[in-house]
Motif scaffolding. Sequence first.
Motif, mmCIF file in Angstrom:
data_model
loop_
_atom_site.group_PDB
_atom_site.id
_atom_site.type_symbol
_atom_site.label_atom_id
_atom_site.label_comp_id
_atom_site.label_asym_id
_atom_site.label_seq_id
_atom_site.Cartn_x
_atom_site.Cartn_y
_atom_site.Cartn_z
ATOM 1 N N ASP A 75 -33.591 11.101 -0.178
ATOM 2 C CA ASP A 75 -33.363 10.580 -1.540
ATOM 3 C C ASP A 75 -32.587 11.022 -2.283
ATOM 4 O OD1 ASP A 75 -36.659 11.191 -0.930
ATOM 5 O OD2 ASP A 75 -36.355 12.672 -1.433
ATOM 6 N N ARG A 76 -31.322 11.415 -1.914
ATOM 7 C CA ARG A 76 -30.072 11.525 -2.437
ATOM 8 C C ARG A 76 -29.426 9.916 -2.573
ATOM 9 N NH1 ARG A 76 -26.270 12.419 -5.757
ATOM 10 N NH2 ARG A 76 -24.882 14.286 -5.480
ATOM 11 N N LEU A 77 -29.618 9.476 -1.118
ATOM 12 C CA LEU A 77 -29.155 8.794 -1.496
ATOM 13 C C LEU A 77 -29.685 7.083 -1.762
ATOM 14 C CD1 LEU A 77 -28.367 8.359 2.796
ATOM 15 C CD2 LEU A 77 -26.882 8.422 0.577
ATOM 16 N N ARG A 78 -30.862 7.663 -1.859
ATOM 17 C CA ARG A 78 -31.938 6.434 -2.674
ATOM 18 C C ARG A 78 -31.307 6.693 -4.524
ATOM 19 N NH1 ARG A 78 -35.497 6.897 1.095
ATOM 20 N NH2 ARG A 78 -36.327 8.914 0.444
ATOM 21 N N GLU A 79 -31.142 7.226 -4.636
ATOM 22 C CA GLU A 79 -31.181 7.613 -5.845
ATOM 23 C C GLU A 79 -29.171 6.889 -6.706
ATOM 24 O OE1 GLU A 79 -30.496 11.648 -6.337
ATOM 25 O OE2 GLU A 79 -32.754 12.057 -6.897
ATOM 26 N N ALA A 80 -28.652 6.273 -5.511
ATOM 27 C CA ALA A 80 -27.374 5.791 -5.590
ATOM 28 C C ALA A 80 -27.141 4.836 -5.419
ATOM 29 C CB ALA A 80 -26.369 6.898 -4.885
ATOM 30 N N GLY A 81 -28.766 4.413 -5.207
ATOM 31 C CA GLY A 81 -28.519 3.007 -4.782
ATOM 32 C C GLY A 81 -28.185 2.116 -3.180
ATOM 33 N N GLU A 129 -22.633 7.165 -8.319
ATOM 34 C CA GLU A 129 -23.009 7.511 -9.521
ATOM 35 C C GLU A 129 -22.578 7.981 -10.716
ATOM 36 O OE1 GLU A 129 -24.174 11.595 -8.044
ATOM 37 O OE2 GLU A 129 -26.041 11.396 -7.674
ATOM 38 N N ALA A 130 -20.691 7.577 -10.035
ATOM 39 C CA ALA A 130 -19.889 7.895 -11.666
ATOM 40 C C ALA A 130 -19.920 5.758 -11.577
ATOM 41 C CB ALA A 130 -18.111 8.075 -10.597
ATOM 42 N N ARG A 131 -19.917 5.134 -10.820
ATOM 43 C CA ARG A 131 -20.119 3.901 -11.188
ATOM 44 C C ARG A 131 -21.523 3.387 -12.285
ATOM 45 N NH1 ARG A 131 -17.837 2.494 -5.913
ATOM 46 N NH2 ARG A 131 -19.556 2.253 -5.024
ATOM 47 N N LEU A 132 -22.336 3.937 -12.232
ATOM 48 C CA LEU A 132 -23.610 4.058 -12.897
ATOM 49 C C LEU A 132 -22.548 4.569 -13.905
ATOM 50 C CD1 LEU A 132 -26.121 4.611 -10.278
ATOM 51 C CD2 LEU A 132 -25.637 2.584 -11.645
ATOM 52 N N GLU A 133 -22.206 5.908 -14.156
ATOM 53 C CA GLU A 133 -21.642 6.773 -15.452
ATOM 54 C C GLU A 133 -21.756 6.444 -16.255
ATOM 55 O OE1 GLU A 133 -21.140 10.859 -17.222
ATOM 56 O OE2 GLU A 133 -21.159 10.415 -14.898
ATOM 57 N N MET A 134 -20.245 5.036 -15.923
ATOM 58 C CA MET A 134 -19.082 4.849 -16.204
ATOM 59 C C MET A 134 -19.613 3.233 -17.015
ATOM 60 S SD MET A 134 -16.127 4.915 -14.503
ATOM 61 C CE MET A 134 -14.692 4.393 -14.898
ATOM 62 N N ALA A 135 -20.461 2.931 -16.468
ATOM 63 C CA ALA A 135 -21.270 1.388 -17.050
ATOM 64 C C ALA A 135 -22.243 1.821 -18.019
ATOM 65 C CB ALA A 135 -21.934 0.783 -15.415
ATOM 66 N N GLY A 136 -22.791 2.712 -18.009
ATOM 67 C CA GLY A 136 -23.015 2.777 -19.190
ATOM 68 C C GLY A 136 -24.606 2.847 -18.949
ATOM 69 N N ASN A 137 -25.102 2.509 -17.544
ATOM 70 C CA ASN A 137 -26.586 2.540 -16.841
ATOM 71 C C ASN A 137 -27.144 3.743 -16.340
ATOM 72 O OD1 ASN A 137 -26.399 -0.366 -17.190
ATOM 73 N ND2 ASN A 137 -25.578 -0.292 -15.570
ATOM 74 N N GLY A 138 -26.786 5.172 -16.985
ATOM 75 C CA GLY A 138 -27.161 6.304 -16.837
ATOM 76 C C GLY A 138 -26.642 7.049 -15.663
ATOM 77 N N ASN A 163 -23.866 -5.923 -13.611
ATOM 78 C CA ASN A 163 -22.660 -5.446 -12.211
ATOM 79 C C ASN A 163 -21.376 -6.047 -12.764
ATOM 80 O OD1 ASN A 163 -21.664 -5.178 -9.668
ATOM 81 N ND2 ASN A 163 -22.505 -7.518 -8.824
ATOM 82 N N VAL A 164 -21.229 -7.731 -13.623
ATOM 83 C CA VAL A 164 -19.806 -7.468 -14.626
ATOM 84 C C VAL A 164 -18.475 -6.335 -15.034
ATOM 85 C CG1 VAL A 164 -18.671 -8.657 -14.847
ATOM 86 C CG2 VAL A 164 -20.664 -9.945 -14.177
ATOM 87 N N ALA A 165 -19.986 -5.565 -15.280
ATOM 88 C CA ALA A 165 -19.347 -4.646 -16.120
ATOM 89 C C ALA A 165 -18.952 -3.514 -15.469
ATOM 90 C CB ALA A 165 -20.797 -4.174 -17.379
ATOM 91 N N LEU A 166 -19.852 -3.191 -14.542
ATOM 92 C CA LEU A 166 -19.474 -2.407 -13.410
ATOM 93 C C LEU A 166 -18.027 -2.333 -13.403
ATOM 94 C CD1 LEU A 166 -19.986 0.583 -11.485
ATOM 95 C CD2 LEU A 166 -21.247 -1.151 -10.618
ATOM 96 N N ARG A 167 -17.948 -3.637 -12.622
ATOM 97 C CA ARG A 167 -16.441 -3.821 -11.339
ATOM 98 C C ARG A 167 -15.414 -3.994 -13.053
ATOM 99 N NH1 ARG A 167 -18.684 -8.666 -7.979
ATOM 100 N NH2 ARG A 167 -20.295 -7.220 -5.773
ATOM 101 N N LEU A 168 -15.287 -4.151 -14.387
ATOM 102 C CA LEU A 168 -14.721 -4.325 -14.688
ATOM 103 C C LEU A 168 -14.358 -2.622 -15.301
ATOM 104 C CD1 LEU A 168 -15.429 -7.063 -17.339
ATOM 105 C CD2 LEU A 168 -13.492 -6.937 -15.907
ATOM 106 N N GLY A 169 -14.738 -1.714 -15.448
ATOM 107 C CA GLY A 169 -14.824 -0.735 -15.219
ATOM 108 C C GLY A 169 -14.104 0.346 -14.517
ATOM 109 N N MET A 170 -14.399 0.251 -13.502
ATOM 110 C CA MET A 170 -13.331 0.115 -12.233
ATOM 111 C C MET A 170 -12.274 -0.237 -12.253
ATOM 112 S SD MET A 170 -15.591 2.543 -11.016
ATOM 113 C CE MET A 170 -14.257 2.936 -9.317
#
Length: 326
Positions: A75-81, A129-138, A163-170
């Motif tokens: 479940d933890r893995l699925r939460e992170a995609g 999870e950190a990337r999701l948070e940085m991308a503003g998707n929660g 996806n583009v926003a995520l990569r730029l944020g990283m």
Amino acid sequence: MIEGRHQIKPRLILAVLFSLLLTGQTAAQCILTAEVGRLVEAMESAMARPDGISSSDAADLYRRAQRVSPPDVADRLREAGYPANTHAVDMLIREARTVAQNRLVMSQNVTRLRLRRVEKLRERVCAAEARLEMAGNGSKTHGGAGPSGDEAGLFTGSGGAGNVALRLGMVPVTLVSVVGTIYLMRLGYVWIFALLFNRRKCWVPARLKIGVDVIPGHMSILGRKGCRFQPESPELSLRMEAQAPCIDAHLIVNHLVLPARLEAVHEGFGVVYFGGMLGPGTQKSLLAKSRIEPTLVPKSTPRPKHARTRQPRRSPMGRPETSGAD
């Protein structure tokens, strides 16, 4: 071997500290599951006891292995995609049961590999999870609902603009990590070099003979490949610089005469190579003559500011040698 002062740039220090700070915060706040974390701690404790663990520790290790729930990890893995592949955790559980039954880690390498794979899995989940948070998707926490379709798209390539926003944020985080890694590798290299060639700061009285000219001074750094020679006065340094580079030199310490090569002059001191690498006994005897306590110093390779550019003088029977500077 061009010697010089070893300087650490403040910007690189800040980059390393920032990178370590990010890593430390992630490790402190993010886990796979609490049960996996406790099992990893118990396994690391067992590895620290090569002679075996007590029966109570073995029982505790077995209980911790039993309490790990692979479905919770999935479940933890699925939460992170990520795909719900719990193979690394399953193998660690199996290894823990074996260690508990034998009360001994049978193979340190195998157990270390199991732990490393679980740690790598944890790092991937936490980074996601950190990337999701940085991308503003929660951000998602353990025990919450699984990722939405848009969030899952960030890992499958179907997220479009997100996806583009995520990569730029990283990008900034990636750059900091790369710079920090490069600096740590460089720092490790200079100290490993110092250990291999036993470079020591010292103050050994010596004389540098160039042809018929004998220049008194001291060795201020001594390694197995060469030394830093400091003449007794600025005038003698200028006299030495006027004859550099020179392949027909000798370094004299009491009655010991070492064939040497004056490679360059940098800020008043001479960079001297020995004709061959010193043996440990010879270097030890030279360091024993130091007027200060010899201490280990790292390798550094600045460009000499006052090195002569003319060709080295030839010996009557030989040819000029290449510098071989490292």
